[in-house]
Design a protein around this motif. Structure first.
Motif, PDB file in Angstrom:
ATOM      1  N   ALA A  36     -39.665 -65.058  23.262  1.00  0.00           N
ATOM      2  CA  ALA A  36     -41.030 -65.417  22.863  1.00  0.00           C
ATOM      3  C   ALA A  36     -41.562 -66.628  23.641  1.00  0.00           C
ATOM      4  CB  ALA A  36     -41.095 -65.657  21.352  1.00  0.00           C
ATOM      5  N   TYR A  77     -49.099 -68.441  19.488  1.00  0.00           N
ATOM      6  CA  TYR A  77     -48.125 -68.360  18.393  1.00  0.00           C
ATOM      7  C   TYR A  77     -48.832 -68.253  17.047  1.00  0.00           C
ATOM      8  CZ  TYR A  77     -43.417 -69.001  20.348  1.00  0.00           C
ATOM      9  OH  TYR A  77     -42.203 -68.809  20.961  1.00  0.00           O
ATOM     10  N   ILE A  95     -42.542 -61.193  18.762  1.00  0.00           N
ATOM     11  CA  ILE A  95     -42.603 -61.785  17.423  1.00  0.00           C
ATOM     12  C   ILE A  95     -42.215 -60.751  16.379  1.00  0.00           C
ATOM     13  CG2 ILE A  95     -44.155 -62.740  15.664  1.00  0.00           C
ATOM     14  CD1 ILE A  95     -45.654 -64.165  17.860  1.00  0.00           C
TER      15      ILE A  95
END
Length: 464
Positions: A105, A133, A297
């Protein structure tokens, strides 16, 4: 609402959704990351590395298609290893998967930040990563179906952009950029150069194996999972060859080996910085990175959720949103870890840790397929991997070879990866093995099967 209901995810995904998610989570590898291996491999060496890793992933894809239909749980590779080799190996496999995605990520986030910074130099790359994010954690908390709809749009834009680059770039490829001028070595680092390039070639395929983690959110995993996995893998193989060939053919490998935005850099080298496609790739190219970032994610949250639900990680990570049925704590908390990594580490180093964790899980998955075929020949398998045992053995051998590639690329991060697994193993024996949750679906399924095995002799006695 029962405790069992509180541990169940919502089934909404179709084969098309799985293909979109599978391609989407990987597609950023075409836009960023693979090029860091070029300094030691050149085009020919990178193409060999891509071929070797493509075979490893393709053969493994057939195996995980079988395993995901026989054991359709959110744990994916962890579930397979748990069934085949017990809780300890299952845990180690789960840690490999978790490490792979939690580290991947921030790597993708760094790429996003670099592309945005290229377009808007005043914007700090870390700020861009933080915004990504927060936004995508919110999307995933809303629900997997909402994410799948957004992902479909992102993936088709990214694919269209790559195809456009192929059409514009293929006629302009220079042979000397691919194979070197007279007197130049086609593979600068030789065999070691190819070996060192393997983790970066993996970046063109890494994460397709996350699809089994969506089994509990797929409408009919026994039919749909093989369709999604195999169609996604076939798409990625085609993209990997075309992207590396066109990008290197336009600019050569020297310039690309350190570029944070390799595709715009390749187009700019051939046509100039102001060429419309260079500008388009620098801007719309973000879509491919964002598609993968969102998918990563999803992957880390499902693996962490599954390990927590089974008792290997603290219970906070298996909490589901009361309305959305999404593992919100497994989405949020690792996101903060990712932001710290974005701020303090280089992407080429983080790639080595992510691929190391992935390779541990690949070895385990292939071994699980072989063990379960022998250990449980009567296990219901709606889909069976062809060319058994040739495919899983070859995939496992290639994964073992690739595991030590980081030794040549960066010895420090090879030992960092070893140390992470050492700490995880210590944690397992001190805490995790004493807290296994017998109510987790993987554990209940295993217990049900064991009870049936023990029940057979009793039934036989009564019939006599």
């Amino acid at each position: 609402m029962s405790d069992k209901k509180n541990l169940e995810l919502k089934r909404t995904l179709t084969p098309f959704n799985l293909w979109v998610i599978g391609v989407g989570i990987v597609i950023s590898g075409n836009f960023f990351g693979w090029n860091f291996g070029l300094s030691s491999s050149g085009y020919v060496g990178m193409l060999i590395a891509v071929a070797v890793m493509g075979i490893m992933y393709a053969f493994m894809s057939f195996g995980i298609s079988e395993l995901s239909t026989a054991l359709p749980f959110a744990g994916g590779p962890y579930s397979f290893a748990r069934r085949a080799m017990g809780p300890f190996v299952g845990f180690v496999t789960g840690i490999g998967v978790m490490l792979q995605y939690v580290i991947a990520a921030p790597v993708v986030a760094i790429g996003i930040g670099a592309y945005i910074n290229f377009l808007f130099p005043a914007v700090n790359p870390i700020v861009s990563a933080a915004v990504m994010y927060v936004f995508f954690m919110a999307v995933h908390i809303l629900g997997v179906k909402e994410y799948a709809r957004l992902e479909a749009v992102l993936v088709f834009i990214a694919l269209a952009l790559l195809v456009l680059m192929y059409f514009v770039g293929l006629p302009q490829i220079k042979v000397e950029n691919l194979f070197g001028s007279e007197g130049q070595s086609m593979i600068p680092g030789g065999i070691k150069g190819i070996w060192a390039a393997l983790p970066f070639a993996m970046w063109l395929f890494l994460a397709i194996e996350m699809l089994p983690m969506l089994s509990e959110e797929t409408r009919d995993p026994k039919k749909d999972m093989p369709k999604g996995i195999l169609s996604g893998m076939f798409t990625l193989i085609i993209l990997s060859v075309l992207t590396t060939t066109v990008a290197i053919g336009l600019s050569g490998y020297d310039q690309l080996s350190t570029a944070d935005d390799p595709l715009p850099a390749a187009i700019a080298a051939a046509f100039g910085n102001t060429y419309w496609l260079a500008q388009l790739l620098a801007s719309v190219g973000l879509v491919g990175l964002i598609a993968s970032f969102s998918g990563v994610i999803l992957a880390y949250s499902r693996q962490i959720f599954s390990l927590s639900r089974a008792g290997y990680l603290p219970a906070i990570f298996s909490k589901l949103h009361p309305k959305r049925r999404t593992p919100y704590m497994a989405i949020i908390l690792p996101g903060f870890i990712g932001l710290v990594l974005v701020a303090f580490f280089n992407p080429d180093d983080l790639i080595l840790i992510a691929t190391f964790g992935a390779l541990i899980s690949y070895i385990s998955v292939n071994l699980s397929l072989i063990i379960l075929r022998k250990k449980e020949p009567n296990l219901h398998r709606p889909y069976k991997s062809p060319m058994y045992p040739f495919m899983p053995i070859v995939s496992m051998v290639l994964a073992c070879i690739a595991l030590f590639a980081s030794f040549f690329a960066n010895l420090t991060f090879f030992w960092v990866s070893i140390a992470v697994f050492g700490v995880a193993i210590l944690y397992y024996f001190i805490w995790a093995r004493h807290n296994i949750n017998a109510d987790a679906p993987e554990e209940q399924f295993l217990q049900t099967e064991e009870d049936e095995v023990h029940l057979i002799p009793e039934v036989a006695k009564e019939s006599i």
